[in-house]
Write an enzyme that holds these catalytic residues in place. Structure first.
Site, PDB file in Angstrom:
ATOM      1  N   TRP A 275       8.437  14.351 -55.650  1.00 16.25           N
ATOM      2  CA  TRP A 275       8.458  15.400 -56.666  1.00 16.25           C
ATOM      3  C   TRP A 275       8.568  14.734 -58.047  1.00 16.25           C
ATOM      4  O   TRP A 275       9.429  13.868 -58.241  1.00 16.25           O
ATOM      5  CB  TRP A 275       9.656  16.319 -56.398  1.00 16.25           C
ATOM      6  CG  TRP A 275       9.859  17.413 -57.389  1.00 16.25           C
ATOM      7  CD1 TRP A 275       8.914  18.229 -57.928  1.00 16.25           C
ATOM      8  CD2 TRP A 275      11.115  17.818 -57.965  1.00 16.25           C
ATOM      9  NE1 TRP A 275       9.492  19.123 -58.792  1.00 16.25           N
ATOM     10  CE2 TRP A 275      10.837  18.895 -58.832  1.00 16.25           C
ATOM     11  CE3 TRP A 275      12.426  17.390 -57.811  1.00 16.25           C
ATOM     12  CZ2 TRP A 275      11.832  19.544 -59.556  1.00 16.25           C
ATOM     13  CZ3 TRP A 275      13.417  18.031 -58.520  1.00 16.25           C
ATOM     14  CH2 TRP A 275      13.120  19.100 -59.386  1.00 16.25           C
TER      15      TRP A 275
ATOM     16  N   ASP B 252      17.559  15.331 -50.309  1.00 10.77           N
ATOM     17  CA  ASP B 252      17.297  16.494 -51.160  1.00 10.77           C
ATOM     18  C   ASP B 252      16.835  17.631 -50.246  1.00 10.77           C
ATOM     19  O   ASP B 252      15.802  17.520 -49.582  1.00 10.77           O
ATOM     20  CB  ASP B 252      16.184  16.120 -52.158  1.00 10.77           C
ATOM     21  CG  ASP B 252      15.897  17.238 -53.159  1.00 10.77           C
ATOM     22  OD1 ASP B 252      16.568  18.280 -53.091  1.00 10.77           O
ATOM     23  OD2 ASP B 252      14.998  17.051 -54.003  1.00 10.77           O
TER      24      ASP B 252
ATOM     25  N   ALA C  32      15.778  21.382 -50.583  1.00  8.58           N
ATOM     26  CA  ALA C  32      15.467  22.431 -51.566  1.00  8.58           C
ATOM     27  C   ALA C  32      14.710  23.597 -50.940  1.00  8.58           C
ATOM     28  O   ALA C  32      14.434  24.576 -51.622  1.00  8.58           O
ATOM     29  CB  ALA C  32      14.644  21.834 -52.712  1.00  8.58           C
TER      30      ALA C  32
ATOM     31  N   LYS D   8      14.740  28.376 -54.093  1.00  7.57           N
ATOM     32  CA  LYS D   8      13.628  28.902 -53.311  1.00  7.57           C
ATOM     33  C   LYS D   8      14.109  29.817 -52.188  1.00  7.57           C
ATOM     34  O   LYS D   8      13.582  30.899 -51.995  1.00  7.57           O
ATOM     35  CB  LYS D   8      12.783  27.766 -52.722  1.00  7.57           C
ATOM     36  CG  LYS D   8      12.559  26.586 -53.666  1.00  7.57           C
ATOM     37  CD  LYS D   8      11.557  26.885 -54.744  1.00  7.57           C
ATOM     38  CE  LYS D   8      11.663  26.053 -55.983  1.00  7.57           C
ATOM     39  NZ  LYS D   8      11.553  24.663 -56.029  1.00  7.57           N
TER      40      LYS D   8
HETATM   41  C1  LMR Z   1       8.017  22.586 -58.231  1.00 11.35           C
HETATM   42  O1  LMR Z   1       7.965  21.488 -57.671  1.00 11.35           O
HETATM   43  O2  LMR Z   1       7.018  23.155 -58.685  1.00 11.35           O
HETATM   44  C2  LMR Z   1       9.341  23.300 -58.322  1.00 11.35           C
HETATM   45  O3  LMR Z   1      10.316  22.558 -57.683  1.00 11.35           O
HETATM   46  C3  LMR Z   1       9.704  23.699 -59.706  1.00 11.35           C
HETATM   47  C4  LMR Z   1      10.065  22.544 -60.612  1.00 11.35           C
HETATM   48  O4  LMR Z   1      11.102  22.639 -61.267  1.00 11.35           O
HETATM   49  O5  LMR Z   1       9.335  21.559 -60.684  1.00 11.35           O
END
Ligand code: LMR
Length: 397
Positions: free
Chosen positions: A130, A211, A213, A246
């Site tokens: 991410w 993590d 989420a 989420k």
């Molecule tokens: C995403 O990956 O789009 C979400 O987790 C929102 C973010 O804050 O990036």
């Protein structure tokens, strides 16, 4: 003094979200930022959240400070949600939890704790990971390295390459792992792979930082927590950053927690004292509203079962969208094998097209996604999947 500051480009994810909102074309399709949407394209407030919120407003008599660790009842409920009732770590005296401003806050607190314990520690993240993991984990001064993770040929985990790289790390290296619904690839470890990874982490004395989420949006609430449950049962030290954005739909309420499992109860006391000091220096105390709502849901029998039902329906919708997207893409683009979309979990997958195609999809077909072609499948609707697949076929054949 400020006039020499460089102007920075927009955040890779939030920039796409802002651009999408500014687009006034009614045909636009948002596969960008990772939020769940229903078949009307809305991100609804969950019914359980709405009810818990109303109960909270009726009950709450004060807005005075809660506590440095946040809402103790929420922290306990979050430990039970992630680890499961009766988990050995809950009774061990070695687990401490601090409420955090979202999963992001939890990741940053964990990074700061690691830096306090070992300023030279290196955090290893998956390739890819991410985008926001990078600043959240490294802005406090920790060094970041990458380990191989995604096999783009199969759409699955490059598990041998991952293990090979982790097996070369020095002891006390930190390994950031996604519990489930890997962001951005959707490629998850299976239970047997978690067990193999556990043996490696133990043998090499690595510190896992997990993590979580998307608990409940992949395979199920318990299944998506298989990794953290296993690691917290078997290892002396584990960090788990949790987000309620989420699975409770609480995005803007910034609700999350950091669980820290330490080797002894005394070490756990020291860790939580450090975390309280770190939080005090960053933002003092976490926002209460979302945590109070989650506490109400997880501790009330009726609200909990209503939330579980809604979460099941969200998961099912994502699975159905994956199946429908695969069917439409397979029919529209015969040259490419999209079979991986049905095998991956959670909201994200790569479409696997280049930046030029991503730009054409955005500009000529009003389909918005990340530059790296990450799509949020939960942003599709049953009535626009066909259009989406046709657009992909036009730009990528
Ligand atoms: C995403 O990956 O789009 C979400 O987790 C929102 C973010 O804050 O990036």
């Amino acid at each position: 003094m400020l006039e020499h500051l460089d102007r920075l480009p927009p955040d890779p994810i939030l920039g796409v979200m802002t651009a999408f909102r500014a687009d006034t074309d009614p045909r636009k399709v948002d596969l960008g930022v990772g939020v769940f949407r229903d078949d009307a394209g809305e991100t609804p407030i969950m019914r359980a959240v709405r009810e818990a919120e109303q109960e909270l407003i009726a009950r709450q008599k004060t807005k005075t400070y809660v506590a440095a660790v946040g809402n103790a009842g929420f922290n306990e409920a979050m430990a039970q949600l992630v680890l499961g009732q009766g988990h050995a770590a809950l009774a061990s005296g070695r687990l401490r939890t601090i409420q955090a401003p979202g999963g992001c806050g939890a990741l940053r607190l964990g990074a700061e704790l690691i830096r306090a314990a070992a300023p030279d520690a290196v955090v290893h993240v998956s390739t890819p990971t991410w985008a926001n993991h990078v600043p959240l984990l490294s802005n406090c001064g920790l060094k970041l390295e990458r380990y191989p993770y995604f096999n783009s040929a199969t759409g699955g985990v490059a598990f041998d390459a991952m293990l090979g790289a982790l097996d070369r790390l020095p002891p006390r290296s930190v390994v950031l792992l996604h519990a489930s619904c890997h962001n951005p690839t959707g490629a998850d470890l299976d239970d047997a792979q978690w067990r193999e990874l556990l043996a490696l982490v133990r043998r090499r004395s690595l510190l896992p930082f997990i993590d979580i989420a998307y608990q409940g949006l992949g395979r199920g609430v318990a299944e998506d927590a298989y990794g953290p449950r296993l690691f917290c049962a078997e290892l002396p030290e584990v960090l788990v950053a949790v987000s309620c954005s989420k699975n409770f739909g609480l995005y803007r309420e910034r609700t999350g927690a950091l669980h820290v499992l330490s080797a002894t109860p005394a070490a756990a006391d020291a860790a939580i004292s450090q975390l309280m000091r770190i939080a005090r220096g960053l933002y003092s105390m976490p926002p209460d509203h979302g945590a109070a709502i989650v506490h109400g849901i997880l501790t009330g029998e009726r609200l909990r079962s209503s939330w579980e039902g809604e979460l099941d329906a969200m998961r099912l919708r994502i699975q159905q969208l994956r199946a429908a997207a695969l069917k439409a893409l397979a029919a529209a683009c015969r040259a490419k094998d999209f079979g991986y979309i049905a095998r991956q979990r959670g909201m994200f997958s790569y479409l696997g097209v280049d930046l030029q195609a991503v730009r054409e999809l955005r500009e000529r077909h009003q389909v918005s996604m990340m530059d790296d072609s990450r799509i949020n499948l939960a942003g599709l609707r049953m009535d626009n999947i066909e259009c989406f697949a046709q657009a992909v076929a036009k730009v990528a054949g």
